[in-house]
Design an enzyme around this catalytic site. Structure first.
Site, PDB file in Angstrom:
ATOM      1  N   VAL A  11     -14.744   2.351  -0.175  1.00 45.28           N
ATOM      2  CA  VAL A  11     -13.870   1.197   0.073  1.00 45.28           C
ATOM      3  C   VAL A  11     -14.683  -0.080   0.288  1.00 45.28           C
ATOM      4  O   VAL A  11     -14.436  -1.102  -0.361  1.00 45.28           O
ATOM      5  CB  VAL A  11     -12.959   1.477   1.297  1.00 45.28           C
ATOM      6  N   GLU A 149      -6.198  -0.298   3.040  1.00 38.89           N
ATOM      7  CA  GLU A 149      -6.596  -0.324   1.635  1.00 38.89           C
ATOM      8  C   GLU A 149      -5.879   0.787   0.873  1.00 38.89           C
ATOM      9  O   GLU A 149      -5.766   1.894   1.363  1.00 38.89           O
ATOM     10  CB  GLU A 149      -8.121  -0.134   1.545  1.00 38.89           C
ATOM     11  N   PHE A 150      -5.413   0.467  -0.334  1.00 39.49           N
ATOM     12  CA  PHE A 150      -4.647   1.449  -1.129  1.00 39.49           C
ATOM     13  C   PHE A 150      -5.352   1.837  -2.428  1.00 39.49           C
ATOM     14  O   PHE A 150      -4.743   2.476  -3.274  1.00 39.49           O
ATOM     15  CB  PHE A 150      -3.249   0.892  -1.446  1.00 39.49           C
ATOM     16  N   LEU A 151      -6.607   1.423  -2.599  1.00 40.32           N
ATOM     17  CA  LEU A 151      -7.259   1.717  -3.876  1.00 40.32           C
ATOM     18  C   LEU A 151      -7.401   3.222  -4.106  1.00 40.32           C
ATOM     19  O   LEU A 151      -7.435   4.001  -3.155  1.00 40.32           O
ATOM     20  CB  LEU A 151      -8.638   1.047  -3.952  1.00 40.32           C
ATOM     21  N   LYS A 152      -7.435   3.600  -5.386  1.00 39.09           N
ATOM     22  CA  LYS A 152      -7.647   5.009  -5.765  1.00 39.09           C
ATOM     23  C   LYS A 152      -9.074   5.151  -6.275  1.00 39.09           C
ATOM     24  O   LYS A 152      -9.483   4.368  -7.137  1.00 39.09           O
ATOM     25  CB  LYS A 152      -6.721   5.431  -6.916  1.00 39.09           C
ATOM     26  N   GLY A 258      -7.268  17.314  -2.750  1.00 36.63           N
ATOM     27  CA  GLY A 258      -8.445  17.266  -1.886  1.00 36.63           C
ATOM     28  C   GLY A 258      -8.851  15.824  -1.701  1.00 36.63           C
ATOM     29  O   GLY A 258      -8.000  14.929  -1.726  1.00 36.63           O
ATOM     30  N   CYS A 261      -9.162  11.461   1.598  1.00 31.30           N
ATOM     31  CA  CYS A 261      -8.025  10.768   2.219  1.00 31.30           C
ATOM     32  C   CYS A 261      -6.838  11.678   2.507  1.00 31.30           C
ATOM     33  O   CYS A 261      -6.486  11.852   3.671  1.00 31.30           O
ATOM     34  CB  CYS A 261      -7.588   9.599   1.348  1.00 31.30           C
ATOM     35  N   LYS A 264      -7.238  14.578   5.224  1.00 34.68           N
ATOM     36  CA  LYS A 264      -7.527  14.097   6.583  1.00 34.68           C
ATOM     37  C   LYS A 264      -6.396  13.198   7.110  1.00 34.68           C
ATOM     38  O   LYS A 264      -6.066  13.241   8.292  1.00 34.68           O
ATOM     39  CB  LYS A 264      -8.874  13.371   6.622  1.00 34.68           C
TER      40      LYS A 264
END
Ligand SMILES: NC(=O)c1ccc[n+]([C@@H]2O[C@H](COP(=O)([O-])OP(=O)(O)OC[C@H]3O[C@@H](n4cnc5c(N)ncnc54)[C@H](O)[C@@H]3O)[C@@H](O)[C@H]2O)c1
Length: 433
Positions: A11, A149-152, A258, A261, A264
């Site tokens: 990130v 943050e929403f990035l992939k 998996g 993110c 967890k």
């Protein structure tokens, strides 16, 4: 604007590089000196498409600086992003040690007003604790914002540059405007900047991940039922996906989700509920289905070989938790391979980007190939665990010619069952009876 980003992982590095790309001067800080040395030399420690070019350009044009000196970076910066990891603690709660350490260090370094922005995914109420830590360490004024943050991973640069939305959690509207201004170049096509209170911002990040994970576990559960009753999950998925109330994303069944993110964050959200005496029943089930999915895949392999994997050689294609990343944190491949090794199988594997990670994790216990065909010689079965694009149209005759027996366990449903059977493979997939 002068910006500090603390934590140069998936990130922080992407955020820092993209903020520099839009003209800001960015100081990226990490406590990992070896990582910073690499970055200074222009070497990118992660695989993320499009990132090397941006880092290289902004280093060359001197808008991007990598350092271990948090104190200096804070003094130079007006806005400081916290992007360190929040891994799971043994009880499932988010481990906030790094976030709190960084908050104290920022407080000690502050010499004037700063805007501090929490980008790490943190449980509801964490920003209040950060505020207390900052106040203990400094008399300087500051505003504290939450900016999840929403990035992939695998499309992180694109997601950061063209976000679906920006969320700013703020208790002070003026400070929120500073962030809105910083993000203006990224939302020119009209993506909304949602201003919410800090607690809501913290919670909604977990809600987004939990919802996506729930869709995957839901589809896995339906796929498992398809196998049991003799139905075809492909058609079920297509029917659901074409329903405008449902939509197509995150409906592919497989060996479970998996990564760093979803697993967890679900556990952390369940923990938040527990701490507030609210049982998160749906998420408990999402987690349970996911835990079982890799085990179910291994069970198919055991069953095919009648419970005896001792003299079997198994080839695995794909180790990263998803395609287009080298990240193996909580990857299903680890659970699957560990089970197969425990049963006495010999494993040879290939991944386009995660070989170094796999070397570290398996430490010589599996053979790692430098090409997908390289791990097939003498194999009793081929397992598809991660659906990298390069695996979709292989030379099946070549595969068959190299293997001891043509058996294929497709954990991602990337092949057509009828075609594979016609080619002479014994073919297993997920939810396609
Ligand atoms: N990876 C993703 O796709 C993603 C997406 C959205 C949100 N997030 C969230 O963003 C946060 C960061 O995730 P990530 O995947 O980038 O983590 P990461 O583990 O890749 O990176 C974290 C970095 O922080 C550094 N660090 C740790 N302690 C430090 C300290 N005290 N001072 C300076 N640096 C320190 C580490 O060395 C590491 O480089 C997490 O909270 C995660 O949940 C991740």
């Amino acid at each position: 604007m002068n910006i500090g980003v603390i934590g140069t992982g998936y990130v922080g590095l992407v955020a820092g590089a993209c903020l520099a790309e839009s003209g800001n001067d960015v100081w990226c800080v990490d406590s990992d000196a070896a990582k910073i040395e690499k970055l200074k030399a222009g070497a990118i420690p992660i695989y993320e498409p499009g990132l090397p070019e941006i880092v290289e350009r902004n280093l060359r044009e001197e808008r991007l600086t990598f350092t271990t000196d948090l104190d200096a970076a804070v003094k130079k910066s007006f806005v400081i992003f916290v992007a360190v990891g929040t891994p799971p603690a043994p009880d499932g709660a988010a481990d906030l040690t790094a976030v709190f350490q960084v908050a104290a260090a920022i407080g000690r370094a502050m010499d004037r007003y700063k805007v501090i922005v929490v980008k790490s995914t943190v449980p509801v109420g964490t920003s209040e604790k950060i505020r207390e830590i900052l106040k203990k360490e400094t008399d300087q004024p500051f505003d504290l914002l939450s900016n999840p943050e929403f990035l992939k991973q695998g499309a992180a640069v694109e997601d950061f540059m063209k976000p679906d939305r920006i969320v700013v959690g703020a208790d002070d509207v003026r400070a929120a405007e500073i962030l809105r201004d910083l993000y203006a170049p990224f939302v020119r096509t009209g993506s909304p900047v949602l201003l919410v209170d800090v607690r809501t911002a913290e919670l909604l990040k977990y809600a987004a991940n939990a919802f996506l994970a729930a869709r995957i576990s839901f589809m896995n559960e339906i796929a498992n039922l398809c196998e049991t009753v003799g139905a075809n999950v492909d058609m079920v998925r297509k029917a659901l996906a074409s329903d405008s109330r449902i939509g197509p994303a995150f409906l592919f069944p497989g060996v479970g989700f998996g990564g760093s993110c979803f697993p967890k964050d679900i556990k952390a959200l369940i923990d938040t509920g527990r701490k507030h005496k609210y049982g998160m029943q749906i998420l408990e089930a999402v987690d349970a289905v996911n835990q079982g999915q890799a085990a179910r895949f291994v069970e198919k392999i055991r069953k095919h070989f009648e419970g005896n994997l001792r003299d079997k050689r198994l080839a695995v294609w794909g180790l990263s938790f998803k395609p287009r990343t080298n990240d193996m944190r909580d990857a299903p491949s680890i659970k699957i391979i560990e089970s197969l090794l425990a049963d006495g199988a010999a494993v040879a594997a290939y991944d386009p980007e995660a070989t170094d990670e796999a070397k570290r994790i398996f430490d010589g216990r599996i053979q790692l190939s430098s090409s997908n065909y390289g791990c097939l010689e003498g194999a009793d079965a081929l397992l598809i665990v991660t659906e990298w694009q390069a695996f979709r149209k292989p030379n099946f005759e070549r595969i068959k010619g190299m293997m001891r027996q043509p058996v294929l366990f497709d954990g991602r449903n990337i092949y057509d069952p009828a075609q594979l059977r016609q080619l002479g493979f014994t073919y297993y997939s997920v939810g396609r009876a």
